[in-house]
Design an enzyme around this catalytic site. Sequence first.
Site, PDB file in Angstrom:
ATOM      1  N   CYS A 115      72.835 -40.887   6.581  1.00 24.58           N
ATOM      2  CA  CYS A 115      72.745 -40.700   5.126  1.00 24.58           C
ATOM      3  C   CYS A 115      73.587 -41.696   4.341  1.00 24.58           C
ATOM      4  O   CYS A 115      73.360 -41.892   3.150  1.00 24.58           O
ATOM      5  CB  CYS A 115      73.139 -39.275   4.755  1.00 24.58           C
ATOM      6  SG  CYS A 115      72.052 -38.014   5.460  1.00 24.58           S
ATOM      7  N   HIS A 252      74.667 -39.588  -2.915  1.00 28.19           N
ATOM      8  CA  HIS A 252      73.676 -39.187  -1.917  1.00 28.19           C
ATOM      9  C   HIS A 252      73.226 -37.770  -2.247  1.00 28.19           C
ATOM     10  O   HIS A 252      74.042 -36.879  -2.489  1.00 28.19           O
ATOM     11  CB  HIS A 252      74.308 -39.240  -0.526  1.00 28.19           C
ATOM     12  CG  HIS A 252      73.505 -38.561   0.522  1.00 28.19           C
ATOM     13  ND1 HIS A 252      72.151 -38.787   0.695  1.00 28.19           N
ATOM     14  CD2 HIS A 252      73.851 -37.638   1.470  1.00 28.19           C
ATOM     15  CE1 HIS A 252      71.707 -38.043   1.681  1.00 28.19           C
ATOM     16  NE2 HIS A 252      72.712 -37.338   2.174  1.00 28.19           N
ATOM     17  N   ASN A 282      66.894 -33.904   0.715  1.00 28.28           N
ATOM     18  CA  ASN A 282      67.775 -34.916   1.301  1.00 28.28           C
ATOM     19  C   ASN A 282      66.900 -35.928   2.036  1.00 28.28           C
ATOM     20  O   ASN A 282      66.347 -35.629   3.097  1.00 28.28           O
ATOM     21  CB  ASN A 282      68.763 -34.246   2.254  1.00 28.28           C
ATOM     22  CG  ASN A 282      69.740 -35.225   2.891  1.00 28.28           C
ATOM     23  OD1 ASN A 282      69.554 -36.440   2.832  1.00 28.28           O
ATOM     24  ND2 ASN A 282      70.774 -34.696   3.512  1.00 28.28           N
TER      25      ASN A 282
END
Length: 325
Positions: A115, A252, A282
């Site tokens: 990520c 993020h 996500n």
Amino acid sequence: MTAIRSVVLGCGSYLPERVLTNAELAQRIDTSDDWIVQRTGISERHIAADDEFTSHLAINAARAALADAKIDAQSIDLIVLATSTPDNTFPATAVAVQHALGINHGVAFDLQAVCSGFVFALTTADNFLRAGHHKRALVIGAETFSRILDWNDRGTCVLFGDGAGAVVLEAQQQSGTTDDRGVLTTHLRSDGRHKSKLFVDGGPGSTKTVGYLRMEGREVFKHAVGMITDVIVDAFNATGFTADDINWFIPHQANKRIIDASAHKLHIAPQKVVLTVDKHGNTSAASIPLALSVAVKDGRVKKGDLVLFEAMGGGFTWGSALVRW
């Protein structure tokens, strides 16, 4: 004293057509829209079609970024693609993007930091450009996380989605002050002690399989806010800026609760935070450039704005980047 800065010329994104809502997930597993929204802030996510690969998403995002920058693909001599879900074990998915764009010069490679991938890729490209090795770069975050999810695990399958985002960077001579446009500072970290908290339980060198994503959600949450704020404080210390100077905070998009807690701890006003987790879920390395693209297209991010990126991912990896648009 002048300095070379990596200036953003344009950005673009791509989302698969298929939208998977919380209501649909509730028909498959023991969950509900209220349960998911309350714990994550996510309402829906995009899922790649069976014949739609990470490279396809990346190519579309790259083309959108090139169009936004109003430049020809042939002027790109560096492609850094952040992904944890490549088309193949090898070659790099970046090479497929390079070929699709008709580029047969320069260099293209993948980068894997989960990520945190986009921040790591942005930092890598920035270092290449500032060193004078390349002139223009495509930095891409692209993922098809739906391919590595255990759809019976409600603790993980509700969180992730597919997508891609990209930026075009150009090396430009600037004044060497914090008033410059471009990447002003980046800060990266990793700590392998935390591997078991967020990982995929497969790989060609171990199980000879792709595997599924596994996560200790509470442990990740516990570490996330502290790690995120650590690298942002580093960015402030390196530039002299404070939270008050930031025009936009584009984190993020993992979980709204983590984003809210991080912004609160850093004293970043809620109205400065760009949130897309509700519509995208996500998307790992794609989440920051996807959110950036939304904020640029709707007119929030304007030339001269100070934009702060941050991310944390499996490994653990984490990092920040401060960019003047």
